[in-house]
Design a protein around this motif. Structure first.
Motif, PDB file in Angstrom:
ATOM      1  N   GLU A 183      -6.911   5.453   3.994  1.00  0.00           N
ATOM      2  CA  GLU A 183      -7.466   4.392   4.841  1.00  0.00           C
ATOM      3  C   GLU A 183      -7.649   4.897   6.277  1.00  0.00           C
ATOM      4  O   GLU A 183      -8.703   4.690   6.887  1.00  0.00           O
ATOM      5  CB  GLU A 183      -6.540   3.181   4.822  1.00  0.00           C
ATOM      6  N   MET A 243       0.857  -1.171   0.000  1.00  0.00           N
ATOM      7  CA  MET A 243       0.000   0.000   0.000  1.00  0.00           C
ATOM      8  C   MET A 243       0.906   1.238   0.000  1.00  0.00           C
ATOM      9  O   MET A 243       1.837   1.330   0.787  1.00  0.00           O
ATOM     10  CB  MET A 243      -0.878  -0.047   1.264  1.00  0.00           C
ATOM     11  N   ASP A 244       0.609   2.187  -0.888  1.00  0.00           N
ATOM     12  CA  ASP A 244       1.433   3.390  -0.902  1.00  0.00           C
ATOM     13  C   ASP A 244       0.953   4.378   0.161  1.00  0.00           C
ATOM     14  O   ASP A 244      -0.072   4.167   0.815  1.00  0.00           O
ATOM     15  CB  ASP A 244       1.509   4.004  -2.304  1.00  0.00           C
ATOM     16  N   ASP A 259      -2.568   5.958  -0.129  1.00  0.00           N
ATOM     17  CA  ASP A 259      -3.597   4.957   0.176  1.00  0.00           C
ATOM     18  C   ASP A 259      -3.706   4.738   1.678  1.00  0.00           C
ATOM     19  O   ASP A 259      -4.818   4.601   2.207  1.00  0.00           O
ATOM     20  CB  ASP A 259      -3.305   3.635  -0.530  1.00  0.00           C
ATOM     21  N   ARG A 260      -2.572   4.695   2.377  1.00  0.00           N
ATOM     22  CA  ARG A 260      -2.605   4.508   3.833  1.00  0.00           C
ATOM     23  C   ARG A 260      -3.232   5.721   4.517  1.00  0.00           C
ATOM     24  O   ARG A 260      -4.025   5.560   5.457  1.00  0.00           O
ATOM     25  CB  ARG A 260      -1.191   4.254   4.373  1.00  0.00           C
TER      26      ARG A 260
END
Length: 141
Positions: A9, A1-2, A5-6
């Protein structure tokens, strides 16, 4: 996960800027500290959601200080503490002024809280990356 994206999230879990910076830093260290994450929640949204100084600026300063600040009665701050803080705050101020016209949440979002979704994930990711760069340059991570 880049990184983005984190960040997204963590945003979906209900965390905001300063808390996300804390979580990312703790993950880098392989640690958990819910108390620290909760405490940094007070910086979100421009200090208590007041629209004041961006939580990425204050949260980023806290991330750096976690590594460089004084933490014991008989201890001392890292010799690079003030330099890292100045370099970070200068970088943050320069970038936010150029892109958004100021360093307050109100400036960045232009008074529209919906802009947080558009602007903040990138600002969080860039702030985290800058903090890690400064710490790496000083041999602290």
């Amino acid at each position: 996960m880049d990184l983005i994206d984190r960040v997204l999230e963590l945003s979906r879990y209900g965390y905001f800027c300063s808390q996300i910076l804390a979580i990312l830093t703790l993950e880098t260290l392989g640690e958990e500290n819910p108390g620290l994450v909760k405490a940094l929640g007070g910086l979100n949204g421009g200090v208590g959601f007041s629209g004041g100084c961006c939580g990425c600026m204050t949260g980023g300063a806290c991330v750096l200080s976690l590594f460089t600040g004084k933490g014991e009665d008989t201890g001392y701050e890292h010799p690079g503490h003030k330099g890292a803080m100045k370099e970070f705050t200068d970088w943050f101020t320069e970038n936010m002024l150029a892109e958004y016209g100021g360093t307050d949440c109100e400036d960045i979002t232009r008074g529209n809280p919906a802009k947080r979704v558009e602007y903040c994930p990138q600002i969080i990711a860039e702030t985290y990356a800058k903090c890690m760069e400064l710490l790496s340059e000083r041999g602290l991570i």
